[in-house]
Design an enzyme around this catalytic site. Sequence first.
Site, PDB file in Angstrom:
ATOM      1  N   HIS A  35      44.935  61.203  37.490  1.00 23.45           N
ATOM      2  CA  HIS A  35      45.827  60.224  38.133  1.00 23.45           C
ATOM      3  C   HIS A  35      46.265  60.740  39.503  1.00 23.45           C
ATOM      4  CE1 HIS A  35      49.309  57.304  38.160  1.00 23.45           C
ATOM      5  NE2 HIS A  35      49.821  58.261  38.930  1.00 23.45           N
ATOM      6  N   GLU A  36      46.686  62.006  39.565  1.00 27.23           N
ATOM      7  CA  GLU A  36      47.158  62.545  40.856  1.00 27.23           C
ATOM      8  C   GLU A  36      46.001  62.655  41.854  1.00 27.23           C
ATOM      9  OE1 GLU A  36      50.151  62.343  41.340  1.00 27.23           O
ATOM     10  OE2 GLU A  36      50.922  62.364  39.295  1.00 27.23           O
ATOM     11  N   GLU A  96      49.782  53.150  41.694  1.00 24.88           N
ATOM     12  CA  GLU A  96      49.887  53.825  40.394  1.00 24.88           C
ATOM     13  C   GLU A  96      48.828  53.302  39.419  1.00 24.88           C
ATOM     14  OE1 GLU A  96      51.665  56.405  39.951  1.00 24.88           O
ATOM     15  OE2 GLU A  96      52.815  56.266  41.810  1.00 24.88           O
ATOM     16  N   HIS A 130      45.400  59.343  43.430  1.00 22.84           N
ATOM     17  CA  HIS A 130      46.322  58.924  44.488  1.00 22.84           C
ATOM     18  C   HIS A 130      45.746  59.231  45.871  1.00 22.84           C
ATOM     19  CE1 HIS A 130      49.639  57.091  42.561  1.00 22.84           C
ATOM     20  NE2 HIS A 130      50.026  58.151  41.877  1.00 22.84           N
ATOM     21  N   ASP A 179      46.002  55.340  37.467  1.00 26.09           N
ATOM     22  CA  ASP A 179      45.721  55.331  36.028  1.00 26.09           C
ATOM     23  C   ASP A 179      44.248  55.055  35.733  1.00 26.09           C
ATOM     24  OD1 ASP A 179      48.315  55.924  35.379  1.00 26.09           O
ATOM     25  OD2 ASP A 179      48.871  53.901  34.732  1.00 26.09           O
TER      26      ASP A 179
END
Length: 643
Positions: free
Chosen positions: A480-481, A541, A484, A545
Amino acid sequence: MDLSVKPGDDFYTYASGAWIKSNPVPAKETRWGSFNLLRDFNINAVKDILNETAADKNAAPGSVKKRVGDFYAAAMDSATIDKLGYKPIKKDLKRAGSVKDVNGILNEVAYQKTAGIASPMFGFYVGQDRKDVNTMIPQLSQGGTTLPDRDYYLKDDARSQKIQQAYKAYITKLFTLTGTPEAKAQQNAETIFNLEKKMAEAQMARVEMRDPYKTYNKFAVADFSKTTPNMDWKSLMAKLKVTGEDTILVNNPKFFTELNGLLTSTPTADWQTYLQWNVLKSSAPYLSTPFVDANFAYTQALTGQKVQTPRWQRMSSLTDNTVGELLGQLYVEKHFKPEAKARMNELISNLIKAYEIRINNLDWMSAATKEKALAKLHAFRPKVGYPDKWKDYEGLEINRKAFFQNVRNAGEWGYKDMVSQLGKPVDRTKWGMTPPTVNAYYSPVMNEIVFPAGILQFPFFDPNADDAVNYGGIGAVIGHEISHGFDDSGSQYDKDGTLRNWWTAEDRSRFEEKAAALAAQYDAYTVLDTIHVNGKLTLGENIGDLGGLSAAYEAFKMTEQGQSKEMIDGFTPDQRFFLSWAQVWRGNILPEAAAQQIVTDPHSPGQYRTIGAPVNMDAWYEAFNVQPGDKLYKAPEDRIRLW
């Protein structure tokens, strides 16, 4: 789990239904789920450390233990705090209430910011220049309001009106607690609300604020001053303790031209009231019980929380927020094992490999853009657990007998520390979260992914769990990070963290088309009565995901367990992977808190994070035999594949 439900109809309830039924939101919370359980465990761990340090009579003066213990001991001394009433802010209220003209108003605004009191009127901070990331630059942002979002001022539906009334009641209450007659306090509330409403009208909405180009407006200080004749930024910046800087970044120039007009169109008496309000609202949580209770009554109206969070918990969090890298040293000593760090580094390296494979296999991206995407991926800097270099808070005075002054000193120290970064090289060792934090983040200008020790525990991570559980938990968080860096906003920064386009026009247009489809998917999810998820606000976000879970699955399939079919507790490795993901997001939330989350939080609610990514992954359909006719079924051609 609730096995009476078909996973293809309601995967959230299937994975977590029994837990959700038997775990209502505790009275002191606004939501309750896996994150909160871990946060609760951590805050109790922090409490034990704090009680121990506060009771340690032999801690050496100036030592980490002594400073942390003194801060917490002062914060817990409610008898002394109650005796003082509002005495600690009398001088501030008097000063703020006696400004005479525009110059006096601006002097007071600058004073409140630099003295660590409050941040009235606008935001001011020092940060990296997005188009020149090795330079720190002063930055101005829209601000001046108190309610959680500008929408609360601008909307007049029943829910917003109820919150507006609670806010005005809060203002009235705090003023009456300082001896203002009730009628005058009510008048003050109207004055403050109306002035803040004008500032809210000048603010950009959160979705607009997600655009890194729209919020990048660089001015020569002299030129910016011409747009705001009532605010001379050269002299104002000197009052903000910034000298020798000739350029400034502004996130919303229109806000400042409107503010410039408000300075003279609003009577000075109204500004006095507004400035006093800034002192009051920022101090209330640290004053005597009647102020703290009034603050909670307002919070209650916003979030629905039933009872006030216990004092020890509020003060443990405050200690973490104030001297987090002193407390963090004591926390990691007890709660973070070197083997956890080693295992995390291995997981990160596997996730990066998986991401590389996925980028190379993208059918919608050209070779030229892929090369740039891979360069960015390989430039990521991971940080795990805690900083290599601890902040020492040199010069911050902490007195065991003076709680309010400690809070003020910390505010002033933090401001000075921030401004001192100007003219120095960017400090790449710095962390934006403290070690006990249950969270993680990606910084686009640093191009780094950061995982504090606090999140590296069950249900996200357990060094002894099988790979399916760890890859579905912390693996997906790592993914997830990383994602980003490639979401709608982060993808506009290159490998060095610079805001600079690295896409071909065709690839960018294909990416935006896919992102729009994902936004539309989430727009369709209902949260409360007529309230839907805001697909555009949560887009970053949701890309995080989808990209993160897809990459975590890819990495999981490289492990021995990922390649086997061996069942554990009656579930296949793939099923355990998706169940681990789902159970991270299980939870209950109060309706008021859910309504606020939709307006202010860029994350989708847990129930939709659970299903939003898997319904786009073929592997999930295969794992649970999801078929046409099942409620969550999406035809293969409608599944969104981004990263």
